[in-house]
Design a protein around this motif. Structure first.
Motif, mmCIF file in Angstrom:
data_model
loop_
_atom_site.group_PDB
_atom_site.id
_atom_site.type_symbol
_atom_site.label_atom_id
_atom_site.label_comp_id
_atom_site.label_asym_id
_atom_site.label_seq_id
_atom_site.Cartn_x
_atom_site.Cartn_y
_atom_site.Cartn_z
ATOM 1 N N GLU A 389 38.622 30.078 39.990
ATOM 2 C CA GLU A 389 38.572 31.248 40.869
ATOM 3 C C GLU A 389 39.904 31.981 40.970
ATOM 4 O O GLU A 389 39.955 33.192 40.753
ATOM 5 C CB GLU A 389 38.076 30.838 42.260
ATOM 6 N N LYS A 393 40.693 35.806 39.364
ATOM 7 C CA LYS A 393 41.206 36.912 40.177
ATOM 8 C C LYS A 393 42.532 37.426 39.634
ATOM 9 O O LYS A 393 42.796 38.635 39.646
ATOM 10 C CB LYS A 393 41.360 36.470 41.631
ATOM 11 N N ASP A 397 42.072 41.077 38.367
ATOM 12 C CA ASP A 397 42.553 41.962 39.428
ATOM 13 C C ASP A 397 44.071 42.022 39.398
ATOM 14 O O ASP A 397 44.664 42.923 38.829
ATOM 15 C CB ASP A 397 42.045 41.467 40.786
#
Length: 525
Positions: A389, A393, A397
């Motif tokens: 996770e 990200k 991102d």
């Protein structure tokens, strides 16, 4: 460290080369530009140490502000001293963070190497268990993140596990050479970060229990002497230099806060974030300890102790400053628990590989050797479970905290260009803004302000973010500008007739003679 652990292992070499490429890309993603010039910055907390390091290298001592009495707003003495050495090089301040990150690549690769070697020491008959440990450690997100973003986490982890490796050696050889090596490594860990004394203390206990069996105590007094000297020496130095045995950050986080309040918060963030990373590993480890009697030994229990003492410490101090608290930040295990995770990786890898080898032995004439492909798949699956996770990200991102780190660095440069050198800047985030503005700074949250640090909390406990007093820091000390807004600062400042807010969010004292208001008000993004 013996070369026998690494000889003829092309898979390990390939992993190291892949790690170098991956870490380099990670650093590449942190590059930003100001007026066409390339800049690098570390995470905000690391930049606090960089500010002290810059002043020390420039000959002003370990001070937060030039010309003021020393206040210890950092807890990583050895790491800060290393940063000061980098500031002696003929390198522009915009690039010194890059040197720290390059150093951190070397540190990470060394951590990977030492956990590989420890695994081989514990399970000499299988290179594959060691390779699996190395794969998981190489790409474990919190370790990579905190190390490459400039914190001392990687160096402390390296020194602790090097101490473990040579403590294992000392337990067997009882040689003065290994005793001195262990002692020096322990000394280095404690000087780098004082609270590593908890993990180092466990290694001392391990050596003590081994000595009981061998009835040889004297040689282990050498690492004990280094341990005591490091503890007493660092505390004495802090008292003589800073006027306080403990860092100012200790008072900031402890004074006025009950143990119950800290522990409650520590438990909350532990179960919200850290437990999801290690619980699958721990489940396998417990099964392995039950099934494999040979794993229930002092070496294994030392490693388990290194993990659990970090968990205990994290809970006791209330977790870490960058844990989400309902606002996603790093979204992974904190710095303290990260230091203990390689111990789990080692035991987990041994259990898994032993289990697969046993399954293969069930088949008549089956070769129990586990293939590299199997190890690669196991490593990938483990990382997906414990780290996918935050990595997802970061890659899709942005790296956690990086956007705000860059924004504050740009703000610091903007302030430097549009204020006089005598300006006094007040900040909440005390890393990038003071460093890149190169201006004396008031620390509104008290890390480097002993007055604020020793006040009662202004709100419920959150490490390093629960004490402030604007009546004192702004109303009494009258800084020329307040660089960043946080919490209730905007509400307080809106009531002050001698301050006004510029369009870009900076607050200035109207009567200040040290500010080019027209230029300062421009957008710096």
């Amino acid at each position: 460290m013996s070369s026998k652990y690494f000889s003829s292992n092309k898979s390990f070499l390939a992993l190291i080369l892949l790690a170098i490429s991956f870490y380099t890309y990670f650093i590449y993603k942190t590059i930003f530009f100001i007026d066409g010039q390339m800049y690098f910055t570390l995470v905000d907390d690391a930049m606090i140490s960089m500010n002290y390091a810059k002043h020390l290298a420039d000959g002003y001592g370990m001070v937060w502000n030039i010309g003021e009495a020393p206040v210890q707003g950092f807890t990583n003495m050895g790491w800060m001293l290393y940063m000061s050495l980098l500031h002696l090089l003929p390198v522009d301040p915009s690039k010194i963070s890059f040197l720290v990150m390059i150093t951190s690549i070397v540190i990470l690769l060394s951590v990977v190497s030492i956990v590989y070697a420890i695994t081989r020491n514990l399970y000499a008959s299988s290179k594959q268990a060691a390779l699996l440990t190395a794969i998981i450690t190489t790409f474990y997100f919190p370790l990579v993140f905190w190390t490459l973003r400039g914190m001392e986490v990687g160096l402390v982890t390296l020194l602790v596990y090097l101490s473990v490796f040579f403590a294992y050696k000392l337990a067997v050889t009882q040689s003065y050479k290994h005793a001195f090596i262990v002692g020096l490594l322990m000394f280095g860990a404690i000087i780098t970060r004082f609270d590593s004394a908890t993990q180092i203390g466990l290694i001392i206990l391990y050596l003590f229990f081994v000595s009981l069996e061998k009835k040889k105590f004297k040689i282990n007094l050498i690492p004990v002497a280094f341990y005591i000297f490091a503890l007493l020496g660092l505390l004495s130095f802090q008292y003589l230099y800073f006027g306080d045995i403990l860092p100012n950050t200790y008072h900031l986080k402890v004074v006025g806060v009950s143990s119950l309040e800290k522990i409650q918060l520590g438990i909350n963030v532990f179960f919200d974030y850290a437990i999801r990373e290690f619980s699958p590993l721990l489940f396998v480890i417990i099964g392995g300890l039950v099934y494999y009697k040979e794993l229930r030994n002092k070496k294994t229990f030392l490693l388990l102790g290194l993990f659990f003492i970090q968990v205990t410490y994290s809970i006791y101090v209330g977790g870490d400053y960058a844990e989400p608290y309902n606002i996603p930040q790093v979204d992974a295990a904190n710095r303290f628990i990260t230091q203990g995770m390689p111990a789990l990786f080692i035991i987990f890898s041994i259990v898994i590989i032993k289990f697969i080898e046993d399954l293969k032995r069930i088949k008549i004439n089956s070769n129990p050797q586990v293939s590299n492909l199997t190890v690669l798949l196991l490593g990938g699956a483990t990382l997906i479970i414990i780290s996918s996770e935050p990595w997802y990200k970061s890659m899709t991102d942005n790296i956690p905290l990086l956007k705000s780190d860059i924004w504050r660095a740009k703000l610091g440069v903007h302030i430097n260009k549009n204020t006089d050198k005598d300006v006094i800047v007040a900040v909440h985030a005390t890393g990038q803004i003071p460093y890149y503005s190169d201006r004396n700074t008031l620390d509104l949250l008290g890390k480097s302000d002993s007055h604020i640090a020793k006040l009662p909390p202004a709100t419920k406990f959150r490490p390093g973010h629960n004490k402030w007093n604007y009546e004192y820091s702004i109303g009494k000390l009258q800084p020329d500008l307040i660089a960043d807004e946080w919490g209730k600062s905007r509400y307080y400042l809106s009531k002050q007739t001698n301050y006004k807010r510029l369009k870009n969010g900076i607050w200035i004292r109207i009567t200040s003679q040290f500010i080019d208001t027209k230029e300062l008000e421009k957008n710096f993004k």
